[in-house]
Design a protein around this motif. Structure first.
Motif, short mmCIF file in Angstrom:
data_model
loop_
_atom_site.label_atom_id
_atom_site.label_comp_id
_atom_site.label_asym_id
_atom_site.label_seq_id
_atom_site.Cartn_x
_atom_site.Cartn_y
_atom_site.Cartn_z
N PHE A 68 69.64 27.45 -0.62
CA PHE A 68 69.74 26.00 -0.74
C PHE A 68 68.73 25.48 -1.75
N TYR A 212 74.75 23.04 12.85
CA TYR A 212 74.67 24.45 12.44
C TYR A 212 73.24 24.95 12.60
N HIS A 244 73.65 13.10 2.69
CA HIS A 244 73.99 14.18 3.62
C HIS A 244 74.92 13.70 4.74
N TYR A 313 85.92 23.05 -2.09
CA TYR A 313 84.94 22.50 -3.03
C TYR A 313 83.59 22.36 -2.33
N GLY A 314 82.58 23.11 -2.82
CA GLY A 314 81.21 23.01 -2.29
C GLY A 314 80.94 24.00 -1.18
N THR A 316 78.90 24.52 1.08
CA THR A 316 77.82 23.86 1.81
C THR A 316 77.40 24.71 3.02
N SER A 317 76.19 24.41 3.52
CA SER A 317 75.74 25.08 4.74
C SER A 317 76.65 24.66 5.88
N LYS A 318 76.95 23.33 5.91
CA LYS A 318 77.71 22.81 7.05
C LYS A 318 79.13 23.37 7.12
N ASP A 338 81.67 26.16 -6.60
CA ASP A 338 80.31 25.66 -6.38
C ASP A 338 79.52 25.84 -7.67
N ASN A 339 78.58 24.91 -7.90
CA ASN A 339 77.81 24.97 -9.15
C ASN A 339 76.40 25.54 -8.94
N THR A 340 76.13 26.13 -7.77
CA THR A 340 74.79 26.68 -7.52
C THR A 340 74.73 28.14 -7.99
N LYS A 343 74.68 31.01 -5.50
CA LYS A 343 75.82 31.22 -4.58
C LYS A 343 77.01 31.87 -5.29
N ASN A 375 80.01 15.00 1.76
CA ASN A 375 78.88 14.07 1.62
C ASN A 375 78.66 13.68 0.16
N HIS A 376 79.27 14.44 -0.78
CA HIS A 376 79.17 14.09 -2.21
C HIS A 376 80.53 13.61 -2.73
N GLU A 379 80.60 11.34 -5.91
CA GLU A 379 80.18 12.05 -7.13
C GLU A 379 81.28 13.03 -7.57
N LYS A 383 83.80 12.97 -10.91
CA LYS A 383 83.80 14.10 -11.83
C LYS A 383 85.21 14.69 -12.01
P1 TYD Z 1 74.85 20.00 0.36
O1 TYD Z 1 75.22 18.61 0.09
O2 TYD Z 1 73.44 20.36 0.17
O3 TYD Z 1 75.29 20.30 1.84
P2 TYD Z 1 74.63 21.28 2.93
O4 TYD Z 1 73.36 20.61 3.34
O5 TYD Z 1 75.67 21.30 4.01
O6 TYD Z 1 74.44 22.62 2.29
O7 TYD Z 1 75.70 21.02 -0.49
C1 TYD Z 1 76.48 20.66 -1.57
C2 TYD Z 1 77.06 21.92 -2.18
O8 TYD Z 1 78.10 21.53 -3.06
C3 TYD Z 1 76.05 22.70 -3.00
O9 TYD Z 1 76.27 24.09 -2.84
C4 TYD Z 1 76.36 22.29 -4.45
C5 TYD Z 1 77.82 21.99 -4.38
N1 TYD Z 1 78.28 20.98 -5.33
C6 TYD Z 1 79.09 21.37 -6.39
O10 TYD Z 1 79.41 22.55 -6.54
N2 TYD Z 1 79.51 20.42 -7.29
C7 TYD Z 1 79.15 19.13 -7.16
O11 TYD Z 1 79.57 18.27 -7.98
C8 TYD Z 1 78.31 18.73 -6.05
C9 TYD Z 1 77.92 17.30 -5.88
C10 TYD Z 1 77.90 19.69 -5.16
#
Ligand code: TYD
Length: 404
Positions: A68, A212, A244, A313-314, A316-318, A338-340, A343, A375-376, A379, A383
């Motif tokens: 994270f 979680y 969040h 899309y995303g 996320t932890s949740k 995901d853009n991290t 990951k 939660n995003h 945004e 995009k």
């Molecule tokens: P996050 O909001 O931190 O949720 P959690 O607390 O449940 O992990 O996670 C958002 C995830 O979504 C994070 O891995 C980045 C990804 N993400 C994208 O890939 N593209 C985006 O435009 C945004 C806003 C987030």
């Protein structure tokens, strides 16, 4: 029979989401052995604190594999810039102040405090994100925060004018040690504030994916008020935050100087009106969660039977809770965008959906996207405007399942 981690009274079980993996442990291969635990929720009738039945060892969650990184979202970057401004304008009222942040992650907030030359210290147990914070010019100590750490910091640097923590206090099982540490380290008229997912929002939205492993506690003003009071501290204010998926920022001061705000008094009343001091509210929430999971499964089944390719899309932890509780796997979802960087190339825990990087959603053949990072939503939809204009649909889950 379980006992409250805050006041030790006997708690009541209110929800059970079954067996779960570590939410932020994205695996390198689907064959990797995975830690599992039972995700259950308990309510304390004495101090109103909602908490997990079983806690996962912190070392299992917060280690060098912790994936994270706060700075991956633009809206979170903006949120923490504003938080730093709020600290500077409203809370740092004397010369040479000292700011301590619990769980500073990659320095997303503290770097702004560092940039204006204010003395600060981040207390961050995950080595990899602490290193990222240092690279952002932030002073960090790689430790868990508790009474002993508070005493060491105080002896080395003096009392703190501001102690803060975002998305971290709810992670710490020895919650009394955090509040005892704050009471020790906070200067006489200093302010401790922390922000975490707000149980009132979770209930209103039925957003059960907020439950979680890392979120051990689900605070309300009612429960924070009781918790603080056992440590010579008083909850003085609360602010609602649209991050969040709905958080509350709680402001706490030493009882000797505390003057609770009208905003807090009103919110305490609202919580009572909605029975947050009563276990029944949480049992109803668990029933809504079961309905959402069932509906989501049905919709995915209908779409896959029509030959649709569904992507998510995303990572996320949740999403670990949503996917595992709803019984969704890599048979239902082709991949997660995901853009991290940490990951990408890995797989979602236990459901083993590949996580991939991408440029444009509209160039992907799938036209249905399960929005895990709901939660995003604003945004992401901004995009992915072209995808939506070309007929792409997002599947959203809270407060009810919908495809739009
Ligand atoms: P996050 O909001 O931190 O949720 P959690 O607390 O449940 O992990 O996670 C958002 C995830 O979504 C994070 O891995 C980045 C990804 N993400 C994208 O890939 N593209 C985006 O435009 C945004 C806003 C987030």
């Amino acid at each position: 029979m379980k006992h409250c981690r805050s006041c030790n009274a006997q708690t009541k079980p209110v929800a059970n989401f079954g067996t779960m993996p570590i939410s932020n442990r994205f695996v390198d291969t689907p064959n990797e052995p995975e830690y599992e635990f039972e995700l259950t929720v308990e309510f304390c009738p004495d101090c109103y604190l909602v908490q997990l039945g079983d806690a996962v060892e912190p070392q299992e969650m917060f280690n060098d594999a912790y994936a994270f990184f706060s700075s991956t979202s633009n809206s979170m970057q903006e949120h923490f810039k504003q938080q730093a401004q709020m600290i500077q304008e409203k809370l740092l009222l004397r010369d040479n102040p000292f700011v301590v942040e619990l769980g500073c992650n990659d320095g997303i907030m503290l770097r702004h405090i560092a940039e204006i030359g204010i003395d600060h210290l981040g207390v961050e147990p995950s080595g990899n994100v602490a290193l990222a914070a240092e690279q952002n010019g932030v002073m960090v100590t790689t430790e868990f925060f508790n009474l002993a750490t508070a005493k060491t910091i105080k002896s080395q640097y003096g009392s703190a004018d501001v102690i803060c923590g975002s998305n971290v206090v709810c992670h710490i099982e020895d919650i009394n040690s955090v509040f005892a540490g704050v009471s020790e380290l906070l200067s006489r008229d200093g302010t401790f504030f922390f922000e975490d997912p707000y149980i009132f929002d979770i209930i209103k939205k039925s957003s059960f994916d907020q439950i979680y492993d890392e979120h051990l506690f689900y605070f309300s003003c009612l429960s924070v008020e009781k918790l603080a009071s056992r440590h010579g501290l008083t909850l003085v204010d609360v602010e609602m935050l649209d991050v969040h998926g709905g958080e509350a920022r709680y402001f706490v001061q030493h009882t000797k100087v505390a003057k609770p705000s009208q905003r807090l008094i009103d919110q305490l009343e609202r919580e009572k009106e909605h029975n947050l001091n009563d276990g029944v509210a949480y049992i109803k929430f668990a029933e809504s969660a079961a309905e959402i999971a069932k509906e989501l499964r049905q919709i995915l089944n209908e779409l896959t039977q029509k030959g649709e390719e569904i992507i998510a899309y995303g990572a996320t932890s949740k999403s670990a809770t949503l996917l595992n509780y709803s019984g969704i796997t890599n048979q239902d979802i082709k991949c997660v965008f995901d853009n991290t960087p940490a990951k990408i190339g890995k797989f979602t825990p236990r459901t083993h959906i590949p996580i991939v990087s991408y440029e444009n959603l509209d160039q992907h053949p799938g036209k249905h996207v399960l929005l895990l990072a709901w939660n995003h939503a604003k945004e992401i939809k901004r995009k992915e405007r072209v995808f939506i204009e070309n007929g792409g649909k997002f599947i959203e889950t809270f407060p009810r399942v919908r495809v739009e």
